[in-house]
Design a protein around this motif. Structure first.
Motif, PDB file in Angstrom:
ATOM      1  N   ALA A  48     -20.201   2.099  45.628  1.00 34.75           N
ATOM      2  CA  ALA A  48     -19.794   3.438  46.111  1.00 34.75           C
ATOM      3  C   ALA A  48     -18.415   3.634  45.699  1.00 34.75           C
ATOM      4  O   ALA A  48     -18.124   4.838  45.394  1.00 34.75           O
ATOM      5  N   GLN A  49     -17.579   2.727  45.826  1.00 36.29           N
ATOM      6  CA  GLN A  49     -16.110   2.746  45.264  1.00 36.29           C
ATOM      7  C   GLN A  49     -15.990   3.148  43.629  1.00 36.29           C
ATOM      8  O   GLN A  49     -15.209   3.956  43.418  1.00 36.29           O
ATOM      9  N   ALA A  50     -17.024   2.791  42.916  1.00 37.75           N
ATOM     10  CA  ALA A  50     -16.707   2.876  41.632  1.00 37.75           C
ATOM     11  C   ALA A  50     -17.290   4.354  41.309  1.00 37.75           C
ATOM     12  O   ALA A  50     -16.684   5.148  40.400  1.00 37.75           O
ATOM     13  N   PHE A  51     -18.227   4.766  42.197  1.00 34.17           N
ATOM     14  CA  PHE A  51     -18.642   6.345  42.110  1.00 34.17           C
ATOM     15  C   PHE A  51     -17.545   7.333  42.508  1.00 34.17           C
ATOM     16  O   PHE A  51     -17.506   8.211  41.915  1.00 34.17           O
ATOM     17  N   TYR A  52     -16.789   7.008  43.503  1.00 37.42           N
ATOM     18  CA  TYR A  52     -15.726   7.810  43.962  1.00 37.42           C
ATOM     19  C   TYR A  52     -14.449   7.798  43.111  1.00 37.42           C
ATOM     20  O   TYR A  52     -13.840   8.702  42.825  1.00 37.42           O
ATOM     21  N   GLY A  53     -14.095   6.575  42.782  1.00 35.97           N
ATOM     22  CA  GLY A  53     -12.854   6.192  42.216  1.00 35.97           C
ATOM     23  C   GLY A  53     -11.883   6.246  43.015  1.00 35.97           C
ATOM     24  O   GLY A  53     -11.841   5.146  44.056  1.00 35.97           O
ATOM     25  N   ASN A  54     -10.668   7.071  43.068  1.00 36.47           N
ATOM     26  CA  ASN A  54      -9.924   7.137  43.877  1.00 36.47           C
ATOM     27  C   ASN A  54     -10.275   7.523  45.477  1.00 36.47           C
ATOM     28  O   ASN A  54     -10.855   8.556  45.403  1.00 36.47           O
ATOM     29  N   VAL A  55      -9.914   6.680  46.484  1.00 38.46           N
ATOM     30  CA  VAL A  55     -10.393   7.121  47.664  1.00 38.46           C
ATOM     31  C   VAL A  55      -9.410   7.690  48.835  1.00 38.46           C
ATOM     32  O   VAL A  55      -8.198   7.264  48.764  1.00 38.46           O
TER      33      VAL A  55
END
Length: 74
Positions: A48-55
């Motif tokens: 999920a983090q990889a999909f979003y990038g900066n959170v």
């Protein structure tokens, strides 16, 4: 995998945080791949983090990260 992981993290994490008052959040965060040292490599949270990038601050991922880092991992 990233989009599906992002959907799972947001639906499950959001339900736990908002519908249960966060009572089960440390355990669910751990199951999704959030730990006291950050996001676990190869986990659903990592995808999920990889999909979003900066959170953004205040997002479900940032809240689950803060919950996991502030509580002992079972």
């Amino acid at each position: 995998m990233g989009l599906l992981a992002a959907i799972v993290v947001n639906l499950v994490g959001g339900a736990v945080i908002y519908l249960t008052g966060g009572l089960a959040a440390p355990w669910i965060a751990s199951l999704l791949g959030f730990s006291s040292t950050g996001i676990v490599a190869g986990s659903t949270a990592a995808a999920a983090q990889a999909f979003y990038g900066n959170v953004a601050s205040g997002s479900i991922i940032s809240m689950l990260t803060a919950i996991a880092m502030g509580s002992p991992t079972p």
